[in-house]
Design a protein around this motif. Structure first.
Motif, PDB file in Angstrom:
ATOM      1  N   ALA A 151       5.491  -4.892  -6.115  1.00  0.00           N
ATOM      2  CA  ALA A 151       6.720  -4.094  -6.051  1.00  0.00           C
ATOM      3  C   ALA A 151       6.568  -2.973  -5.030  1.00  0.00           C
ATOM      4  N   HIS A 152       7.694  -2.570  -4.460  1.00  0.00           N
ATOM      5  CA  HIS A 152       7.718  -1.328  -3.684  1.00  0.00           C
ATOM      6  C   HIS A 152       9.109  -0.725  -3.728  1.00  0.00           C
ATOM      7  N   ARG A 153       9.156   0.579  -3.524  1.00  0.00           N
ATOM      8  CA  ARG A 153      10.408   1.328  -3.415  1.00  0.00           C
ATOM      9  C   ARG A 153      10.239   2.294  -2.248  1.00  0.00           C
ATOM     10  N   LEU A 154      10.988   2.050  -1.179  1.00  0.00           N
ATOM     11  CA  LEU A 154      10.901   2.855   0.038  1.00  0.00           C
ATOM     12  C   LEU A 154      12.268   3.490   0.262  1.00  0.00           C
ATOM     13  N   SER A 155      12.330   4.810   0.189  1.00  0.00           N
ATOM     14  CA  SER A 155      13.626   5.484   0.156  1.00  0.00           C
ATOM     15  C   SER A 155      13.790   6.498   1.277  1.00  0.00           C
TER      16      SER A 155
ATOM     17  N   LEU B  77      14.619  13.354   2.752  1.00  0.00           N
ATOM     18  CA  LEU B  77      13.389  13.084   2.015  1.00  0.00           C
ATOM     19  C   LEU B  77      13.023  11.612   2.159  1.00  0.00           C
ATOM     20  N   ILE B  78      11.771  11.353   2.490  1.00  0.00           N
ATOM     21  CA  ILE B  78      11.266   9.987   2.629  1.00  0.00           C
ATOM     22  C   ILE B  78      10.205   9.762   1.560  1.00  0.00           C
ATOM     23  N   THR B  79      10.379   8.709   0.766  1.00  0.00           N
ATOM     24  CA  THR B  79       9.397   8.403  -0.272  1.00  0.00           C
ATOM     25  C   THR B  79       8.946   6.953  -0.143  1.00  0.00           C
ATOM     26  N   LEU B  80       7.668   6.738  -0.414  1.00  0.00           N
ATOM     27  CA  LEU B  80       7.089   5.393  -0.375  1.00  0.00           C
ATOM     28  C   LEU B  80       6.279   5.172  -1.645  1.00  0.00           C
ATOM     29  N   LEU B  81       6.579   4.103  -2.346  1.00  0.00           N
ATOM     30  CA  LEU B  81       5.851   3.742  -3.557  1.00  0.00           C
ATOM     31  C   LEU B  81       5.524   2.255  -3.504  1.00  0.00           C
ATOM     32  N   TYR B  82       4.243   1.930  -3.637  1.00  0.00           N
ATOM     33  CA  TYR B  82       3.792   0.535  -3.645  1.00  0.00           C
ATOM     34  C   TYR B  82       3.021   0.265  -4.934  1.00  0.00           C
TER      35      TYR B  82
END
Length: 203
Positions: free
Chosen positions: A77-81, A63-68
């Motif tokens: 902020a960002h969270r790239l998983s 699973l690939i997630t991107l939050l900016y």
């Protein structure tokens, strides 16, 4: 990526506005509290999957997630998983269907260890020089693993990093060429963080 066969499901990004000029671009089903729960990786993965908390679901279940998060158009902020599937039972149940494919052969390699990774950026109160770099890489969900990164990561840089390091075979290199975007974020790494082993983003 779906056309290449490497991705079999996706959720389009959503944009939400809040007070203070905050804009968050992520997933409509996003719920960050799951990352704070004291549960096993397999349980967390299952919950992410059931909630469809991902932008891209790869053919091996990763699973690939991107939050900016932006404030007045400035990244704060960002969270790239990247969360690999904790097991590959789907493929292992009928391996003969996949053994002719070079990419699946790598998925089924018993030497491979599942290691989630996350690129985080936070310019707010969480930032502490060296101890909690503004931009950092976390491996394996270790709470205090924060490898300094020289800057925030763009969506293209992150997806390109994942593709080149986890889905690279002679076949996929030619079949999944990403559209290149030159966007880059300014350097945020501090001189004292440069003295540590760190990750350099393209300049």
């Amino acid at each position: 990526m779906i056309e290449s066969g490497l991705c079999d499901a996706q959720n389009f990004p959503s944009s939400t506005q809040s007070t203070g000029g905050i804009t968050e671009i992520g997933i409509s089903s996003a719920e960050n509290s799951i990352f704070l729960k004291n549960i096993s990786y397999a349980e967390m993965y299952a919950e992410l999957l059931s909630r469809k908390h991902y932008n891209l679901k790869m053919i091996d279940g990763a699973l690939i997630t991107l939050l900016y998060r932006f404030q007045n158009e400035n990244l704060i902020a960002h969270r790239l998983s990247f969360f690999p599937a904790p097991n590959l039972e789907v493929f292992q149940n009928e391996p003969e269907l996949y053994m002719q494919d070079e990419l699946y052969l790598e998925f089924l390699d018993k030497r491979i260890v599942t290691v989630p990774l996350r690129f985080d950026f936070d310019s707010g109160d969480a930032f502490v020089p060296v101890e909690h770099p503004m931009s950092h890489l976390t491996l394996g969900q270790y709470e205090n693993c924060r490898i300094p990164v020289s800057s925030a990561i763009s969506p293209y840089q992150f997806i390109s990093f994942v593709m080149k390091n986890f889905y690279r075979t002679a076949q996929t290199v030619s079949s999944c060429e990403l559209t290149s975007f030159p966007d880059k974020f300014p350097l945020t790494i501090l001189p004292e963080e440069k003295t540590l082993v760190h990750v350099c983003t393209p300049v």
